[in-house]
Scaffold this active site. Sequence first.
Site, PDB file in Angstrom:
ATOM      1  N   HIS A 105      -0.199   6.521  13.874  1.00 32.11           N
ATOM      2  CA  HIS A 105      -1.373   6.069  14.612  1.00 32.11           C
ATOM      3  C   HIS A 105      -1.015   5.829  16.063  1.00 32.11           C
ATOM      4  CE1 HIS A 105       0.559   2.384  13.127  1.00 32.11           C
ATOM      5  NE2 HIS A 105      -0.027   1.714  14.122  1.00 32.11           N
ATOM      6  N   HIS A 107      -2.344   3.737  19.510  1.00 35.69           N
ATOM      7  CA  HIS A 107      -3.161   2.657  20.056  1.00 35.69           C
ATOM      8  C   HIS A 107      -3.708   3.084  21.409  1.00 35.69           C
ATOM      9  CE1 HIS A 107      -1.582  -0.575  17.332  1.00 35.69           C
ATOM     10  NE2 HIS A 107      -0.588   0.301  17.231  1.00 35.69           N
TER      11      HIS A 107
END
Length: 146
Positions: A105, A107
Amino acid sequence: MTTKAYDEGNPFAKILRGELPAHKIYEDEETFAFMDIMPRGDGHCLAIPKRPARNIFDVDPDSLAALMRTVQKLARAVVKALGADGVTVQQFNEPAGGQIVFHLHVHILPRFEGVALRPHTGEMADQAVLAEQARKIRAALEVDGA
Protein backbone atom coordinates in the site's frame (compact mmCIF):
# COMPACT_ATOMS: atom_id res chain seq x y z
CA MET A 1 15.70 -10.45 -0.09
CA THR A 2 13.25 -13.23 0.64
CA THR A 3 9.87 -12.12 1.93
CA LYS A 4 7.28 -14.03 3.84
CA ALA A 5 4.17 -15.41 2.18
CA TYR A 6 1.19 -13.19 1.47
CA ASP A 7 -1.50 -13.46 4.16
CA GLU A 8 -5.03 -13.53 2.66
CA GLY A 9 -6.37 -12.54 6.11
CA ASN A 10 -4.75 -9.09 6.19
CA PRO A 11 -7.12 -6.13 6.60
CA PHE A 12 -6.64 -4.79 3.07
CA ALA A 13 -7.40 -8.18 1.51
CA LYS A 14 -10.57 -8.19 3.61
CA ILE A 15 -11.47 -4.70 2.34
CA LEU A 16 -11.01 -5.89 -1.26
CA ARG A 17 -13.33 -8.85 -0.60
CA GLY A 18 -15.92 -6.59 1.06
CA GLU A 19 -15.43 -8.19 4.48
CA LEU A 20 -14.35 -4.91 6.10
CA PRO A 21 -15.80 -1.46 5.38
CA ALA A 22 -13.81 1.33 3.73
CA HIS A 23 -14.45 4.87 2.53
CA LYS A 24 -13.74 4.15 -1.15
CA ILE A 25 -12.26 6.94 -3.22
CA TYR A 26 -11.27 5.25 -6.47
CA GLU A 27 -11.29 1.86 -8.14
CA ASP A 28 -10.20 0.48 -11.48
CA GLU A 29 -9.38 -3.02 -12.77
CA GLU A 30 -5.99 -3.10 -11.04
CA THR A 31 -6.23 -0.84 -7.98
CA PHE A 32 -8.40 0.34 -5.10
CA ALA A 33 -8.06 3.52 -3.03
CA PHE A 34 -9.68 4.45 0.27
CA MET A 35 -9.33 6.70 3.31
CA ASP A 36 -6.86 5.75 6.03
CA ILE A 37 -8.94 5.17 9.18
CA MET A 38 -6.03 6.31 11.37
CA PRO A 39 -4.96 9.38 9.39
CA ARG A 40 -1.82 11.33 10.09
CA GLY A 41 -3.38 14.36 8.38
CA ASP A 42 -6.60 15.53 6.76
CA GLY A 43 -7.25 13.64 3.54
CA HIS A 44 -4.73 10.83 4.26
CA CYS A 45 -5.64 8.02 1.90
CA LEU A 46 -4.22 4.72 0.70
CA ALA A 47 -3.86 3.06 -2.68
CA ILE A 48 -3.45 -0.70 -3.03
CA PRO A 49 -3.12 -3.19 -5.87
CA LYS A 50 -5.97 -5.66 -6.23
CA ARG A 51 -3.54 -8.51 -6.92
CA PRO A 52 -2.04 -10.06 -3.80
CA ALA A 53 1.37 -8.60 -2.97
CA ARG A 54 2.92 -8.43 0.48
CA ASN A 55 5.09 -5.45 -0.46
CA ILE A 56 7.50 -3.98 -3.02
CA PHE A 57 9.64 -7.12 -2.99
CA ASP A 58 7.02 -9.46 -4.45
CA VAL A 59 4.66 -7.25 -6.45
CA ASP A 60 4.26 -7.96 -10.14
CA PRO A 61 5.82 -5.07 -12.15
CA ASP A 62 2.59 -4.44 -14.10
CA SER A 63 0.60 -4.28 -10.87
CA LEU A 64 3.14 -1.85 -9.42
CA ALA A 65 2.91 0.37 -12.51
CA ALA A 66 -0.90 0.45 -12.22
CA LEU A 67 -0.59 1.31 -8.54
CA MET A 68 1.72 4.23 -9.27
CA ARG A 69 -0.71 5.58 -11.89
CA THR A 70 -3.42 5.54 -9.22
CA VAL A 71 -1.11 7.19 -6.68
CA GLN A 72 -0.44 10.03 -9.12
CA LYS A 73 -4.18 10.51 -9.75
CA LEU A 74 -4.83 10.59 -6.01
CA ALA A 75 -1.96 13.00 -5.32
CA ARG A 76 -3.43 15.46 -7.81
CA ALA A 77 -6.97 14.94 -6.50
CA VAL A 78 -6.19 15.41 -2.80
CA VAL A 79 -4.34 18.66 -3.46
CA LYS A 80 -7.26 19.95 -5.52
CA ALA A 81 -10.00 18.65 -3.22
CA LEU A 82 -8.53 19.90 0.03
CA GLY A 83 -6.58 22.95 -1.11
CA ALA A 84 -3.32 21.36 0.03
CA ASP A 85 0.04 23.01 -0.56
CA GLY A 86 1.74 19.72 -1.42
CA VAL A 87 1.63 15.99 -0.87
CA THR A 88 3.75 13.35 0.86
CA VAL A 89 3.80 9.86 -0.63
CA GLN A 90 5.05 7.03 1.59
CA GLN A 91 5.46 3.29 1.16
CA PHE A 92 6.91 0.90 3.79
CA ASN A 93 8.29 -2.65 3.45
CA GLU A 94 8.61 -5.30 6.16
CA PRO A 95 8.59 -4.55 9.89
CA ALA A 96 12.10 -3.10 9.85
CA GLY A 97 10.94 -0.67 7.15
CA GLY A 98 7.86 0.39 9.11
CA GLN A 99 5.24 -1.82 7.40
CA ILE A 100 2.34 -2.76 9.67
CA VAL A 101 -0.28 -4.12 7.22
CA PHE A 102 1.22 -6.73 4.91
CA HIS A 103 -0.55 -5.92 1.67
CA LEU A 104 1.38 -3.49 -0.53
CA HIS A 105 0.00 0.00 0.00
CA VAL A 106 0.98 3.58 -0.64
CA HIS A 107 0.08 6.46 1.66
CA ILE A 108 -0.98 9.73 0.04
CA LEU A 109 -0.92 12.57 2.58
CA PRO A 110 -2.05 16.07 1.62
CA ARG A 111 0.30 18.61 3.23
CA PHE A 112 -0.35 22.14 4.37
CA GLU A 113 2.29 24.81 5.05
CA GLY A 114 3.09 24.97 8.75
CA VAL A 115 1.01 21.89 9.68
CA ALA A 116 2.93 18.87 10.96
CA LEU A 117 1.74 15.33 10.45
CA ARG A 118 -0.06 13.88 13.44
CA PRO A 119 1.63 10.97 15.21
CA HIS A 120 0.38 7.47 14.45
CA THR A 121 -1.51 6.79 17.68
CA GLY A 122 -3.67 3.89 16.52
CA GLU A 123 -6.86 5.86 17.20
CA MET A 124 -9.54 5.83 14.54
CA ALA A 125 -10.79 9.07 13.01
CA ASP A 126 -14.39 10.25 13.04
CA GLN A 127 -16.14 8.28 10.28
CA ALA A 128 -18.27 11.27 9.22
CA VAL A 129 -15.12 13.34 8.69
CA LEU A 130 -13.53 10.55 6.63
CA ALA A 131 -16.71 10.19 4.56
CA GLU A 132 -16.76 13.92 3.79
CA GLN A 133 -13.08 13.96 2.82
CA ALA A 134 -13.64 10.91 0.58
CA ARG A 135 -16.57 12.69 -1.07
CA LYS A 136 -14.41 15.75 -1.83
CA ILE A 137 -11.59 13.63 -3.25
CA ARG A 138 -14.01 11.59 -5.42
CA ALA A 139 -15.49 14.85 -6.73
CA ALA A 140 -12.01 16.12 -7.66
CA LEU A 141 -11.28 12.84 -9.46
CA GLU A 142 -14.53 13.11 -11.42
CA VAL A 143 -13.69 16.65 -12.53
CA ASP A 144 -10.32 15.39 -13.77
CA GLY A 145 -11.98 12.46 -15.59
CA ALA A 146 -10.58 9.67 -13.43
